[in-house]
Design an enzyme around this catalytic site. Structure first.
Site, short mmCIF file in Angstrom:
data_model
loop_
_atom_site.label_atom_id
_atom_site.label_comp_id
_atom_site.label_asym_id
_atom_site.label_seq_id
_atom_site.Cartn_x
_atom_site.Cartn_y
_atom_site.Cartn_z
N CYS A 272 12.26 42.32 -5.12
CA CYS A 272 13.04 43.51 -4.77
C CYS A 272 12.11 44.61 -4.27
O CYS A 272 12.03 45.71 -4.83
CB CYS A 272 13.84 43.99 -5.98
SG CYS A 272 15.08 42.81 -6.53
N GLU B 39 -23.70 31.34 -3.11
CA GLU B 39 -22.58 31.19 -4.03
C GLU B 39 -21.25 31.49 -3.33
O GLU B 39 -20.55 32.44 -3.66
CB GLU B 39 -22.76 32.09 -5.26
CG GLU B 39 -23.10 33.53 -4.96
CD GLU B 39 -23.23 34.39 -6.20
OE1 GLU B 39 -22.45 35.36 -6.33
OE2 GLU B 39 -24.11 34.10 -7.04
N TYR C 60 -8.15 32.64 -3.52
CA TYR C 60 -7.61 34.00 -3.64
C TYR C 60 -6.13 34.02 -3.28
O TYR C 60 -5.68 34.80 -2.44
CB TYR C 60 -8.39 34.96 -2.75
CG TYR C 60 -9.84 35.09 -3.14
CD1 TYR C 60 -10.21 35.75 -4.31
CD2 TYR C 60 -10.84 34.53 -2.37
CE1 TYR C 60 -11.54 35.86 -4.69
CE2 TYR C 60 -12.18 34.63 -2.74
CZ TYR C 60 -12.52 35.30 -3.89
OH TYR C 60 -13.83 35.41 -4.28
N GLY D 5 -17.27 31.12 -2.28
CA GLY D 5 -16.04 30.80 -2.98
C GLY D 5 -14.94 30.44 -2.01
O GLY D 5 -14.55 29.29 -1.89
N ARG D 6 -14.46 31.44 -1.26
CA ARG D 6 -13.37 31.24 -0.33
C ARG D 6 -13.64 30.10 0.65
O ARG D 6 -12.79 29.24 0.89
CB ARG D 6 -13.10 32.54 0.45
CG ARG D 6 -11.88 32.50 1.37
CD ARG D 6 -11.85 33.71 2.31
NE ARG D 6 -12.11 34.94 1.62
CZ ARG D 6 -11.18 35.71 1.07
NH1 ARG D 6 -9.90 35.36 1.14
NH2 ARG D 6 -11.49 36.84 0.46
#
Length: 418
Positions: free
Chosen positions: A345, A273, A374, A275-276
């Protein structure tokens, strides 16, 4: 198989944006053609007896899911929100539901979805699942996520198991978990889930890890008198942002995996499984330089955007690779090291620090590859209430080489409340 990064179509899309409007560019651009080509190659490289799921936490944008869907067996959700989003955008596709801290409401939703398998993280969660299944008179397929130590496989900078973590159960908890399952006929143990490390770039070590998983599950079946069908070996296939050619070698891994399974005459199915590794290379984050300045002897480029859109660099602790797409302004700095920052900032709003540039000026674009996973979805998007980036999706070209175009605002991609 290495990650391919092609900037030509992305650069053309940014050129179009600049012709349409005088507003400074700030956009994510996704090459859907590249994504489909990559995930198809991943699937075709897998040996028989293996399944491929996509971990939606990496990037759950609807166009991304649609491009991936034909080449995967299903999707993995790590929250109730992801579970409902996936069901809405990929109806009928098998789902896996994992992650610690599941709400009772999430569990009720999961067991009501046909084809949804639950990854159980603890004895307490298993007891809650058993009680909910009993009250609702529903059945559920279950994987037990196990946190085991494996000698000889080293570690990575993001370890998910093999040490104290919130993820999975210790092997000492296995007899109690199996006892709960035997007492709950509505729950069926389908297999075991392992995910010990992320950012793994060594294919040979990962093969040894998978071999160990299989050995351990066969031992558990013998020792505890249980029968399962599948071992989920998780994801964690690494991406080297500084040098993509050194990322995980999927082709070599799959070739070795085929030999390994044949030598073992393996009867268990393997499930992955990632993802990245699936979506990272399809995305670019592009922001236009607003100002170039020198402070205490160091050069800074302030651009339209920042880490509230693209949190990957500080999350990963690196200087993100980039290219400069020159505009028409006079050069403000040449052959210097420049720190690339956004509009926030805070001095932490840094995407790359003291990086060499040949030439840079306001109006130039900074284009960051490897932004398809991500990235926007892990960013603190509402900080300072800056506007969101444009979301642009470049689909495959047709037979004549002409690409249609989809331009979505962020609200059209992932809702704040799935």
């Amino acid at each position: 198989m290495t990650l391919r990064i092609d900037e030509s179509r992305v650069r053309e899309e940014v050129r179009r944006l600049r012709q349409e409007s005088d507003d400074p560019v700030c956009a994510y651009v996704y090459d859907i053609d590249a994504l489909r080509t990559h995930v198809r190659a991943m699937r075709e490289a897998l040996p028989a007896g293996c399944e491929l799921y996509y971990a939606a936490k990496a990037n759950a944008d609807a166009p991304v899911l649609a491009a991936i869907a034909p080449w995967v067996d299903g999707f993995e959700a790590a929250s109730g929100g992801e579970l409902r989003w996936l069901r809405a955008h990929q109806p009928g596709k098998p789902l896996l539901f994992g992650g610690p801290g599941k709400l009772d409401a999430d569990i009720r939703d999961a067991i009501a979805i046909p084809g949804c398998t639950l990854h159980v993280e603890s004895l307490g969660e298993l007891r809650r699942l058993a009680a909910i299944a009993h009250r609702t008179n529903r059945t559920a397929s279950v994987f037990l996520r196990m946190n085991i130590g494996v000698d000889g496989v080293g570690d990575t900078r993001l370890m998910m198991g093999g040490k104290p973590t919130p993820f999975g159960m210790d092997e000492a908890d296995l007899p109690a978990a199996l006892a709960i399952l035997r007492e709950t006929p509505r729950l069926t143990l389908e297999g075991f889930h392992f995910h010990l490390m992320s950012h793994q770039c060594d294919a040979s070590i990962h093969l040894r890890l998978v071999n160990t998983y299989l050995d351990i599950v066969h031992r558990w079946q013998r020792d505890h008198g249980v029968a399962v069908t599948t071992v989920n070996a998780g994801g964690g296939f690494g991406v080297d942002y500084a040098d993509p050619s050194r990322s995980f070698d999927w082709a070599a891994f799959c070739e070795g995996l085929g030999r390994l399974l044949a030598e073992r005459d393996e009867t268990l199915r393997l499930r992955f499984e990632p993802g990245r590794f699936v979506s990272v290379a399809c995305g670019w984050y592009v922001m236009e330089v607003l100002d170039v300045k020198r402070s205490h002897g160091e050069w800074f480029a302030v651009a339209h955007g920042g880490t509230h859109h693209f949190r990957t660099p500080p999350a990963q602790g690196h200087d993100h690779p980039f290219v400069v797409w020159r505009g028409h302004g006079d050069v403000a700095v040449a052959h210097e090291k420049v720190t690339l920052v956004g509009q926030l900032c805070t001095p932490k709003d840094v995407l790359a620090r003291r990086q060499p540039v040949d030439a840079l000026a306001p109006g130039d674009c900074l284009a960051f590859p490897l932004a398809g996973a991500y990235a926007w979805n892990i960013s603190h998007q509402n900080f300072l209430m800056h506007p969101p980036p444009r979301m642009l999706y470049l689909p495959p070209c047709d037979a004549a080489g002409v690409a249609s175009r989809h331009d979505a605002r962020c609200a059209d991609v992932v809702p704040s409340k799935p």
